[in-house]
Motif scaffolding. Structure first.
Motif, mmCIF file in Angstrom:
data_model
loop_
_atom_site.group_PDB
_atom_site.id
_atom_site.type_symbol
_atom_site.label_atom_id
_atom_site.label_comp_id
_atom_site.label_asym_id
_atom_site.label_seq_id
_atom_site.Cartn_x
_atom_site.Cartn_y
_atom_site.Cartn_z
ATOM 1 N N ASN A 40 84.349 50.262 30.335
ATOM 2 C CA ASN A 40 84.266 51.544 30.792
ATOM 3 C C ASN A 40 82.944 52.252 30.399
ATOM 4 O O ASN A 40 82.333 52.299 29.171
ATOM 5 N N PRO A 41 82.185 52.919 31.367
ATOM 6 C CA PRO A 41 80.788 53.553 31.143
ATOM 7 C C PRO A 41 80.903 54.554 29.967
ATOM 8 O O PRO A 41 80.047 54.526 29.265
ATOM 9 N N THR A 84 82.051 46.400 22.216
ATOM 10 C CA THR A 84 82.277 46.316 23.609
ATOM 11 C C THR A 84 81.817 44.663 23.961
ATOM 12 O O THR A 84 81.171 44.104 22.919
ATOM 13 N N ASN A 85 81.995 44.372 25.030
ATOM 14 C CA ASN A 85 81.626 42.965 25.535
ATOM 15 C C ASN A 85 80.194 43.179 26.354
ATOM 16 O O ASN A 85 79.748 42.458 26.870
ATOM 17 N N ILE A 86 79.536 44.203 26.222
ATOM 18 C CA ILE A 86 78.342 44.401 26.958
ATOM 19 C C ILE A 86 77.118 44.068 25.861
ATOM 20 O O ILE A 86 77.126 44.213 24.894
ATOM 21 N N LYS A 118 67.976 51.957 21.127
ATOM 22 C CA LYS A 118 67.856 50.906 20.485
ATOM 23 C C LYS A 118 68.963 50.631 19.298
ATOM 24 O O LYS A 118 69.563 49.694 19.311
ATOM 25 N N ALA A 119 69.103 51.627 18.641
ATOM 26 C CA ALA A 119 69.974 51.624 17.451
ATOM 27 C C ALA A 119 71.467 51.643 18.037
ATOM 28 O O ALA A 119 72.378 51.039 17.763
ATOM 29 N N GLY A 120 71.617 52.606 18.991
ATOM 30 C CA GLY A 120 73.039 52.700 19.570
ATOM 31 C C GLY A 120 73.374 51.419 20.551
ATOM 32 O O GLY A 120 74.513 51.216 20.700
ATOM 33 N N SER A 121 72.353 50.596 21.345
ATOM 34 C CA SER A 121 72.651 49.421 22.029
ATOM 35 C C SER A 121 73.291 48.374 21.140
ATOM 36 O O SER A 121 74.149 47.618 21.288
ATOM 37 N N ALA A 130 79.198 56.567 24.505
ATOM 38 C CA ALA A 130 80.088 56.914 23.298
ATOM 39 C C ALA A 130 79.693 56.030 22.256
ATOM 40 O O ALA A 130 79.259 56.634 21.103
ATOM 41 N N ALA A 131 79.797 54.759 22.385
ATOM 42 C CA ALA A 131 79.403 53.796 21.358
ATOM 43 C C ALA A 131 77.776 53.978 21.001
ATOM 44 O O ALA A 131 77.489 54.043 19.929
ATOM 45 N N ILE A 132 77.119 54.230 21.988
ATOM 46 C CA ILE A 132 75.576 54.173 21.985
ATOM 47 C C ILE A 132 75.398 55.643 20.976
ATOM 48 O O ILE A 132 74.626 55.292 20.040
ATOM 49 N N PHE A 133 75.926 56.551 21.221
ATOM 50 C CA PHE A 133 75.647 57.543 20.632
ATOM 51 C C PHE A 133 76.357 57.851 19.046
ATOM 52 O O PHE A 133 75.680 58.132 18.123
#
Length: 364
Positions: A39-40, A318-320, A308-311, A45-48
């Protein structure tokens, strides 16, 4: 009045270009994330959460912003003055190895030791940048090709030196290609406990301020810009083009080497083979997005550090793969660097020609 209106119109066009490019990239990013079965909204949300969601997350964002600022301003200095320095990665590796060697081989008082280590790394980057500068000045060899190839030489040479002269155990264990840990006196202070955010951020910001001041208020800065914009006019105006061209390369290489040194003294506390990843290319992309403007480089670098930190957090929950974010960043650079005005003029001229041809046929 007319000048102010034109200035305002140009800035509105630039802001619109950035906004539309960002919207397009977000759409493409959502598609890429959706293709991977995620889910985008969850991914964003995970990045932030991983970059701004806590004190530790903010510390990680600061940690990644430091090399982004330094590599970005290194690239901006070169590009703003018409020099295609694609060798920032190689200059970083040279600076990192020299800083690590000074950090653990020489013992000095705290404060002095870290300053000497960073200075040694910066000078190493400068000397490595001198090679393509001389080849361009005296042999007329394109610096874009030379600096690009010298990245590979630096990465492999620093790894070889580390294995053969420093870390002999790495011969038996290829995963431990690294120098001994630097002395505590050679390490930059940590800003936030539990993170790698360090005082290198002050060095990075100060570097941006100094470069901006040099370009705006000094004769040397004016000469640097003129050589980049029009070398022939600069020569007629009495500027020593060769000397100025060399100084551009050396300043860019100095900052690139300093970037590697700050990474060693601030984040890693030792030199590790292949430590830089894509940091050299990140700097080039940041400079392109910021249009080589020092303070714009600072802003874009902080955004880059957040991504970079959020990725990393996104990859954990996630599986991304975090390389998806790198791909999105690269696509954004492509959108920003396109000259849409010329594209529009090209299509308009073709349309006019087609209408003229069809009108001529109808008349016949």
């Amino acid at each position: 009045m007319m000048r102010d209106k034109r200035w305002s119109r140009d800035h509105i066009a630039e802001i619109t270009k950035y906004a539309l490019s960002f919207a397009a990239v977000m759409l493409i990013g959502a598609v890429l994330i959706g293709i991977q079965g995620e889910n985008p909204v969850t991914a964003i949300a995970a990045i932030f959460q991983g970059s701004l969601g806590s004190g530790k997350a903010i510390g990680n964002s600061i940690r990644w912003s430091i090399p982004c600022v330094l590599s970005g301003i290194s690239a901006a200095v070169a590009f703003k003055s018409g020099v295609n320095n694609l060798g920032i990665e190689g200059q970083m590796y040279c600076g990192a190895l020299c800083a690590a060697m000074v950090g653990y081989m020489i013992h000095l008082p705290a404060g002095i030791h870290v300053a000497v280590s960073i200075l040694a790394g910066a000078v190493a980057g400068l000397l490595y940048a001198l090679i393509p500068a001389l080849m361009r000045m005296f042999l007329k060899i394109n610096e874009m090709v030379v600096t690009l190839m010298m990245n590979y030489i630096a990465v492999l040479a620093t790894e070889y030196i580390t294995i053969r002269l420093i870390s002999l155990s790495a011969v038996a264990n290829p995963l431990s290609v690294e120098t001994p840990v630097i002395d505590e006196s050679a390490a930059l202070p940590v800003l936030l406990a539990g993170t790698k955010a360090n005082a290198g951020i002050f060095i990075a910001v100060l570097t941006v301020v100094v470069i901006a001041w040099v370009y705006k208020y000094t004769i040397k800065g004016y000469e640097l810009k003129q050589v980049g914009e029009n070398p022939h006019f600069s020569k007629i105006g009495g500027i020593n083009v060769k000397k100025t061209f060399a100084s551009i390369f050396l300043i860019s290489g100095f900052i690139g080497g300093m970037c590697g040194a700050v990474e060693v003294t601030g984040a890693y506390k030792k030199f590790t083979a292949s430590f830089a990843g894509t940091l050299g290319w990140d700097g080039i992309m940041i400079a392109r997005i910021a249009k080589n403007k020092p303070f714009a480089v600072l802003v874009v670098s902080f955004l880059w550090g957040i991504l970079k930190a959020g990725s990393l957090q996104m990859e954990r929950v996630t599986n991304i793969n975090r390389l998806t974010v790198t791909l999105i960043q690269a696509i954004f650079v492509l959108f920003i660097t396109v000259d849409y005005e010329k594209v529009f003029e090209l299509f308009s001229s073709r349309k006019k020609k087609r209408v003229a041809v069809e009108g001529g046929k109808a008349h016949v």
